[in-house]
Every structure is written in structure tokens, then in C-alpha cells.
Design an enzyme around this catalytic site. Sequence first.
Site, PDB file in Angstrom:
ATOM      1  CB  SER A 181      10.606   3.817  14.846  1.00  0.00           C
ATOM      2  OG  SER A 181      10.126   4.298  13.622  1.00  0.00           O
ATOM      3  CG  LEU A 182      13.820   6.228  21.046  1.00  0.00           C
ATOM      4  CD1 LEU A 182      15.084   5.426  20.814  1.00  0.00           C
ATOM      5  CD2 LEU A 182      14.178   7.640  21.539  1.00  0.00           C
ATOM      6  CB  CYS A 191       1.616   5.878  11.779  1.00  0.00           C
ATOM      7  SG  CYS A 191       2.661   7.056  11.006  1.00  0.00           S
ATOM      8  CB  CYS A 199       3.011   7.368   3.278  1.00  0.00           C
ATOM      9  SG  CYS A 199       3.563   6.100   4.401  1.00  0.00           S
ATOM     10  N   GLY A 227       6.827  -2.104   5.790  1.00  0.00           N
ATOM     11  CA  GLY A 227       8.206  -2.576   5.690  1.00  0.00           C
ATOM     12  C   GLY A 227       9.237  -1.667   6.322  1.00  0.00           C
ATOM     13  CD  GLU A 228      13.583  -0.478   8.978  1.00  0.00           C
ATOM     14  OE1 GLU A 228      12.707  -0.058   9.739  1.00  0.00           O
ATOM     15  OE2 GLU A 228      14.499   0.243   8.542  1.00  0.00           O
ATOM     16  CB  CYS A 254       3.674  -2.306  13.703  1.00  0.00           C
ATOM     17  SG  CYS A 254       3.765  -2.040  11.932  1.00  0.00           S
ATOM     18  CB  SER A 303      10.286   6.276   8.985  1.00  0.00           C
ATOM     19  OG  SER A 303       9.965   5.771  10.253  1.00  0.00           O
ATOM     20  CB  CYS A 346       7.759  -5.509   8.498  1.00  0.00           C
ATOM     21  SG  CYS A 346       9.199  -4.807   9.337  1.00  0.00           S
ATOM     22  CD  GLU A 381      -2.549  -1.295   2.593  1.00  0.00           C
ATOM     23  OE1 GLU A 381      -3.773  -1.424   2.642  1.00  0.00           O
ATOM     24  OE2 GLU A 381      -1.831  -1.350   3.594  1.00  0.00           O
ATOM     25  CG  ASN A 422      -2.759   5.831  14.421  1.00  0.00           C
ATOM     26  OD1 ASN A 422      -3.500   6.717  14.833  1.00  0.00           O
ATOM     27  ND2 ASN A 422      -1.649   6.096  13.732  1.00  0.00           N
ATOM     28  CB  CYS A 430       7.156  -3.193  16.063  1.00  0.00           C
ATOM     29  SG  CYS A 430       8.804  -2.795  15.455  1.00  0.00           S
TER      30      CYS A 430
END
Length: 377
Positions: A248-249, A367, A136, A193-194, A150, A225, A143, A121, A324, A147
Site C-alpha cells: 500500500s503505497l 477496502c 478477504c 489489520g496489518e 482507513c 496486502s 490495527c 470481519e 471509499n 493510516c
Amino acid sequence: MQCASGMSGLCKKTFSRCGVSDIFINMNVDDGIELFGVPHEELEDFFESIGERRFRARQVCKWIYGRGEFDFSRMTDLPAELRKKLSEISRITLLDAVEVARAEDGSAKFLFSDDENRFFEAVYIPDERKNKHTVCLSSQVGCKFGCKFCATGKMGFLKNLTSTEIIGQLHYVREYIRQGGNDLTNVVFMGMGEPCDNIDAVLDAISVIVSQFGFGLGHRRVLVSTVGIPEGIEAIMKSGLRPKLAISLNAPDQRKREKIMPVAKKYLIDELMKIVPEYARYSKRWVTFEYVMFRDFNDSLEDARELLRLIKNLPAKVNLIPFNPVAGVEFYPPDDRIVLRFQSYLLANSVVATIRRSKGRDVSGACGQLAGKYSLR
Ligand code: SAH
Ligand code: SF4
């Protein structure tokens, strides 16, 4: 890196016996050499390899990215013979959206598929007030990093996207933006994805995005990101491309980070902090720390104090993202007042801190809510 030339002895990219090709690994050469989403220099190499002048790359790019013309036979400033040759040996692969979901706030989510029904997407995020029109992009289908909060992480990893597929998303959404009478201004790699786990394709795509013969955006209009994979960040610094960087901390210390981000065990927070000044120096811009806020997990004033301790001497700002909702995830966003209290504490201590109010929630386009076709249904 594996190279298709290893199989035949002949480089699929240059038609010579030399080099390492990373863009043709997944392609069927019978369909022709892919020209879409390929860095300019590689296109020049391609033309040289077929006995043509390097500036042909510029001409073809003008047709593709400038005029939206993808039929070689209509590229009228190319010699007729070259047009014929290109139709025979090369191709331009665009993406078509399978579904477009428009959100009430003007943002829109676009669902794409590859030919093996793997869905990914892109999201359009307009900000009419600032005349900002951001796309975006996804860099992978799924991924690997899992996490806990997510939606993409929950679906597992299916594949890396090619730069052709990444630029395909951008081209499609740019057309959508233009139909609304606006133009693309910013690109963020914050979709599925990363990016640092597929950094070669992402860098190829960025080089097309910033090229004057491609999309012509300034480097500072592109943002990557990442969960913070040092090898990936180093690869960006080696490339000479200077996108903005967001890390992304999501937690103020090592212990809490490990609880929500398995990758934190591999890349320790202290190591991550060392890269920040390096990247800021390199890009001549501050790095952003993204901090997703979860109610009663990382939203207290004590958390804010810890975060301040961690980052106070770094050339970095903080972007707070209220969580979210994602199906099956036992986290909740904090109340607005708690988010504001956290922000105020940072501001009072001279840390630049903004709050991201995610758009597109009603179409699961915010997000962390992207999960391919699963999230649209
Ligand atoms: N893999 C990259 C880019 C994709 S995620 C990364 O992790 O940075 C983009 C951003 O969305 C990250 O900052 C991530 O922490 C955030 N995010 C993920 N899930 C979220 C959720 N459910 N709510 C709010 N933000 C989320
Ligand atoms: Fe992957 Fe980023 Fe989601 Fe983590 S937040 S699972 S790294 S997409």
C-alpha cells in the site's frame, strides 16, 4: 516469541520438553489441543507426540477441510481408540458469523466475534464474469498503524487473530460461497489489520490455505496486502510460501506518504523500493502497488509523474483504488475522469495500471471500510 511451555516446562504442543510453541499461547489446555487452522507439519508432530503415526494428520485434515466433518467420533477411518483419545485431548474451534450483510452487487460482509466480544470481519467478493470467488480476510482486530484514511486504523488495535480464527473466517465464507453453487478461488489478506504485523499466524494460515490437505489453493491465488513492513516481508521469503504481494503505497513520494500514513516515517519509501525486486524474484511474480486516490491530494498528473519516477524500473504494477468514504475522514474520491487520466498516463509510460472498483460499499465492506461491529450499525 513467548511459549506456553515456559510456564509448565512441558510443551503444550508436543507434550514433550522441547520446543517453542506459537499456536497454543492463547489457549486453555484444559479445553484440548486446537487442531483447526494448524499447519500440516505441526499436526503431524502432534500425532507423533501422542504416539500415533504421522499420516493420521492427513486423515484428519481430509475430514475437516475436505468433508466438513468436525466430530471425531464420525471420522470412521480412524481407529475407535484414537477417535476417543482425540475427543478427550483435542478440539476443533470453528467460527460462527454474528451477522451477515449482503450487498446489492452480490458481495457480502461477515461479522465474527471472539469470546471477549472483539469483532472482526471477512468479505466475499464475487466476480461472476471471471468466475472468481474471492474471500478477504482479517488478520487482526483493529490495527496499530493508524493510516488517516482507513476505518480500521481509526479504531486502534485490539488483538492479533490466531491462525484458527483466520482459517475460521475462510471456512465459514467458503461454505457460504458453496451454498450459492460456486467455489472459493482466491484469498486476499486485505481485511482488518496489518498481516505483516501478525506474520506468524498469517503464514500458518497461508500454509493451510495452500496445502493439498487443507484448502488446496495455489500460492498465486493468495495475496498479502501490507503497508510494507520489511521484517514481515522477509519472514514470508524465509517461509518458502509464495503468496502474491501488494504494497500500500498510496502516495508518490516520502513527504506525501508521511502525511497520510504515520508508518511511513519508520519505513522509508526508498528502503521499501529495494524489497520489491527481491520479492518479485523470490515469488516469480510482479509486486502490486496499491494507490488509494484522494481528490486534490495525490491525483494530479504531477503525482502520476512522481509515481512513475519512483517505480518505472521495478517489476511492479499499480492498482488504483478510488477512496471509499469513511465517517469522520476529510478525504474525497476523485472524479472518474481524473482517475482515468491518471491511469492513462501510467499506461502510456508502459506501467501496468488497473482501477479497482470496490464492491460492497452499501454494507461498508469495501477496502478500508471495515471497523468491526461499528461499521454494521
Ligand atoms: N493493512 C494492510 C491490509 C488492509 S488495508 C494494508 O494497509 O495494505 C487493504 C487496502 O485498503 C490497502 O491497500 C489500503 O491502502 C486500502 N484502504 C484503506 N482505507 C481505504 C479507503 N478508505 N478507501 C480505499 N482503500 C482503502
Ligand atoms: Fe492498518 Fe492497512 Fe488500515 Fe493502514 S490501511 S490502518 S495498515 S489496515
